[in-house]
Scaffold this motif. Structure first.
Motif, PDB file in Angstrom:
ATOM      1  N   UNK A 153       0.792  -1.246  -0.117  1.00  0.00           N
ATOM      2  CA  UNK A 153      -0.021  -0.038   0.057  1.00  0.00           C
ATOM      3  C   UNK A 153       0.863   1.299   0.018  1.00  0.00           C
ATOM      4  N   UNK A 154       0.496   2.319  -0.884  1.00  0.00           N
ATOM      5  CA  UNK A 154       1.149   3.541  -0.924  1.00  0.00           C
ATOM      6  C   UNK A 154       0.338   4.411  -0.263  1.00  0.00           C
ATOM      7  N   UNK A 155       0.779   5.203   0.962  1.00  0.00           N
ATOM      8  CA  UNK A 155       0.127   6.265   1.482  1.00  0.00           C
ATOM      9  C   UNK A 155       1.192   7.679   1.389  1.00  0.00           C
ATOM     10  N   UNK A 156       0.339   8.577   0.945  1.00  0.00           N
ATOM     11  CA  UNK A 156       1.128   9.825   0.744  1.00  0.00           C
ATOM     12  C   UNK A 156       0.596  10.770   1.619  1.00  0.00           C
ATOM     13  N   UNK A 157       1.452  11.408   2.546  1.00  0.00           N
ATOM     14  CA  UNK A 157       0.977  12.567   3.360  1.00  0.00           C
ATOM     15  C   UNK A 157       1.307  13.839   2.773  1.00  0.00           C
ATOM     16  N   UNK A 158       0.456  14.834   2.660  1.00  0.00           N
ATOM     17  CA  UNK A 158       0.736  15.886   1.838  1.00  0.00           C
ATOM     18  C   UNK A 158       0.730  17.383   2.891  1.00  0.00           C
ATOM     19  N   UNK A 159       1.687  18.178   2.754  1.00  0.00           N
ATOM     20  CA  UNK A 159       1.556  19.518   3.144  1.00  0.00           C
ATOM     21  C   UNK A 159       1.794  19.680   4.744  1.00  0.00           C
ATOM     22  N   UNK A 160       2.271  18.514   5.440  1.00  0.00           N
ATOM     23  CA  UNK A 160       2.358  18.663   6.911  1.00  0.00           C
ATOM     24  C   UNK A 160       3.702  19.200   7.209  1.00  0.00           C
ATOM     25  N   UNK A 161       3.569  19.773   8.573  1.00  0.00           N
ATOM     26  CA  UNK A 161       4.843  20.265   9.186  1.00  0.00           C
ATOM     27  C   UNK A 161       5.522  19.208   9.538  1.00  0.00           C
ATOM     28  N   UNK A 162       6.646  18.684   8.919  1.00  0.00           N
ATOM     29  CA  UNK A 162       7.242  17.558   9.255  1.00  0.00           C
ATOM     30  C   UNK A 162       8.435  17.890  10.067  1.00  0.00           C
ATOM     31  N   UNK A 163       8.326  17.022  11.359  1.00  0.00           N
ATOM     32  CA  UNK A 163       9.501  17.104  12.327  1.00  0.00           C
ATOM     33  C   UNK A 163       9.974  16.049  12.877  1.00  0.00           C
ATOM     34  N   UNK A 164      11.463  15.938  12.776  1.00  0.00           N
ATOM     35  CA  UNK A 164      12.188  14.809  13.100  1.00  0.00           C
ATOM     36  C   UNK A 164      13.125  15.183  14.152  1.00  0.00           C
ATOM     37  N   UNK A 165      13.227  14.913  15.316  1.00  0.00           N
ATOM     38  CA  UNK A 165      14.187  15.632  16.302  1.00  0.00           C
ATOM     39  C   UNK A 165      15.532  15.252  16.234  1.00  0.00           C
ATOM     40  N   UNK A 166      15.743  13.969  15.558  1.00  0.00           N
ATOM     41  CA  UNK A 166      17.164  13.701  15.298  1.00  0.00           C
ATOM     42  C   UNK A 166      17.949  14.202  14.298  1.00  0.00           C
ATOM     43  N   UNK A 167      17.333  14.729  13.219  1.00  0.00           N
ATOM     44  CA  UNK A 167      17.993  15.563  12.296  1.00  0.00           C
ATOM     45  C   UNK A 167      17.647  16.971  12.485  1.00  0.00           C
ATOM     46  N   UNK A 168      16.777  17.333  13.204  1.00  0.00           N
ATOM     47  CA  UNK A 168      16.506  18.739  13.305  1.00  0.00           C
ATOM     48  C   UNK A 168      15.436  19.432  12.336  1.00  0.00           C
ATOM     49  N   UNK A 169      14.975  18.221  11.521  1.00  0.00           N
ATOM     50  CA  UNK A 169      13.990  18.855  10.238  1.00  0.00           C
ATOM     51  C   UNK A 169      12.734  19.433  11.227  1.00  0.00           C
ATOM     52  N   UNK A 170      12.248  20.442  10.554  1.00  0.00           N
ATOM     53  CA  UNK A 170      11.114  21.109  10.806  1.00  0.00           C
ATOM     54  C   UNK A 170      10.619  22.188   9.899  1.00  0.00           C
ATOM     55  N   UNK A 171       9.851  21.281   8.718  1.00  0.00           N
ATOM     56  CA  UNK A 171       9.570  22.251   7.744  1.00  0.00           C
ATOM     57  C   UNK A 171       8.292  21.424   6.914  1.00  0.00           C
ATOM     58  N   UNK A 172       7.548  22.334   6.107  1.00  0.00           N
ATOM     59  CA  UNK A 172       6.307  21.712   5.281  1.00  0.00           C
ATOM     60  C   UNK A 172       6.929  20.660   4.396  1.00  0.00           C
ATOM     61  N   UNK A 173       6.416  19.551   4.372  1.00  0.00           N
ATOM     62  CA  UNK A 173       7.193  18.443   3.449  1.00  0.00           C
ATOM     63  C   UNK A 173       5.848  17.335   3.193  1.00  0.00           C
ATOM     64  N   UNK A 174       6.123  16.722   2.205  1.00  0.00           N
ATOM     65  CA  UNK A 174       5.264  15.644   1.934  1.00  0.00           C
ATOM     66  C   UNK A 174       6.014  14.016   2.286  1.00  0.00           C
TER      67      UNK A 174
END
Length: 428
Positions: free
Chosen positions: A1-22
């Protein structure tokens, strides 16, 4: 199954990512994260305005099965966890029988495979039957899959036996989860020792009953080198002890529960047994110290200590009622309301304490939202404002002091291994 999550504020504490991504998920794995992903998918979620974060991890829960299924079961507890945004939970061993043998561990694993909608990791007891007299086969439990050992619900008073257990846990590379309470100092106490207890005529529990055991665990942890985890810190002295231990290089982590950074003993009434928990709700100065500990990184983890009891069990005199409250479905809103909205923690800092730090304690590669990682994902609406309603809980029990409390932040979707288990706030 393919699931696509669009336009969310993606946050990953290990890499510090905090931006709108798919985010693109294929079967159980995150396969792509990018600004705009164009691909056909079986399911497309629009997460605009939402936080997309690693699946939450709770290292301290009570599922009550086996033995106390009238309070909770693996099935109902895991559903409650999923509604709260948790994708992995660690269940404490004070069941009946206790999680003190390979057979009981395998029973929980089998029941979890059959009934649970989230990942369930059992924690083994330290002594047989949690009687405090004879160590379990720690190596055997580690080999069959416990994520740590604990006597939670009580403290192993025998220091020599605990030291031996720590050495064995160290050899197995699993943590020791320590419930820090000298029951000889508690002596039948039911709430925090202080003016409120005196006013109500309820016997109090002093900070010293917790402080003395935190100090002992740190000393033994330092001398054995074990991964030491201090459960449900509730006192200012505990924060100071843990800070000093970390500064001296002791391997120690600590958790706090949402009720301990949200409430004080001032809410306790003789007929309000849902305000009775262990450790008890403390004084404002303790709550302030805990918040400082969270902000300064002294306290690493937020855990619920989800402890379900039936209405009948709680419907008694305060000193007779069991300790504990349910916590899965209130953790996210309380964290956002009390910690993020107040500016004490950034969203990423709060998420780290609910995902990455628990994963590190467990030696797990979960708690991360990255390509090629397992698709355990929680999606949160940080702006949802509502009143907590215990009648909406998926838990079998409703013993919460937060009914009717106005909060901000709600779990919208919970995804476990690429499978949607909560959609638009409802269990699938």
């Amino acid at each position: 199954m393919k699931l696509l999550i669009k336009n969310g504020r993606v946050m990953d504490p290990e890499t510090g990512m905090d931006q709108v991504q798919d985010v693109l998920v294929f079967n159980e794995t995150i396969v792509e994260i990018g600004e705009t992903i164009h691909v056909e998918a079986d399911c497309i979620m629009d997460a605009k305005g939402y936080w997309v974060v690693p699946g939450l991890i709770d290292v301290h829960v009570h599922l009550r099965e086996p033995g106390y299924e009238h309070k909770e079961t693996i099935k109902t507890g895991s559903k409650s966890a999923a509604k709260g945004g948790f994708t992995t939970i660690c269940c404490m061993p004070n069941t009946n029988p206790a999680i003190d043998s390979v057979e009981v561990v395998r029973y929980i694993q089998k029941r979890s495979e059959e009934e649970a909608v989230v990942n369930v990791l059992p924690i083994g007891s330290i002594t047989k039957g949690q009687a405090g007299e004879e160590l379990v086969d720690i190596k055997g439990l580690a080999e069959v899959g416990v994520c740590g050992i604990s006597e939670d619900g009580k403290t192993l008073i025998n220091s020599a036996l605990l030291k031996k257990a720590m050495k064995e846990a160290k050899a197995c590379d699993i943590p020791v989860f320590s419930h820090c309470e000298d029951h000889l100092l508690v002596e039948g106490g039911a709430m925090n020792e202080g003016q409120r207890a005196e006013t109500l005529g309820i016997k109090g529990i002093g900070n010293d009953s917790e402080e003395v055991m935190i100090a002992r665990e740190i000393i033994l942890g330092r001398n054995t080198g074990v991964k030491l985890h201090i459960c449900h810190v509730s006192i200012k002295e505990g924060v100071d002890l843990i800070k000093t231990a970390k500064e001296r290089g002791v391997w120690v982590t600590a958790e706090v529960c949402p009720h301990h950074f949200t409430l004080t003993d001032e809410i306790v009434e003789k007929d309000f047994t849902n305000a009775k928990m262990n450790p008890p709700l403390r004084a404002k100065e303790d709550v302030d110290a805990i918040k400082r500990g969270l902000a300064e990184g002294i306290i690493d983890i937020i855990a619920t200590d989800h402890a379900p009891h039936t209405e009948n069990e709680k419907d008694t005199e305060f000193h007779k009622a069991p300790f504990g409250i349910v916590g899965f479905e209130t953790a996210v809103p309380l964290g956002i309301t009390e910690l993020v909205e107040t500016g004490l923690l950034t969203p990423l800092q709060w998420i780290e304490k609910m995902t990455l730090n628990p994963a590190k304690l467990l030696g797990s590669n979960k708690g991360r939202l990255q390509v090629n990682q397992c698709a355990d994902i929680t999606i949160i609406d940080p702006d949802a404002v509502y009143e907590i309603d215990i009648h909406s809980f998926a838990s079998k029990s409703k013993n919460s002091p937060f009914h009717g409390r106005k909060v901000r932040g709600k779990v919208v979707h919970t995804i476990v291994g690429g499978r949607i288990v909560v959609e638009n706030g409802a269990l699938k």
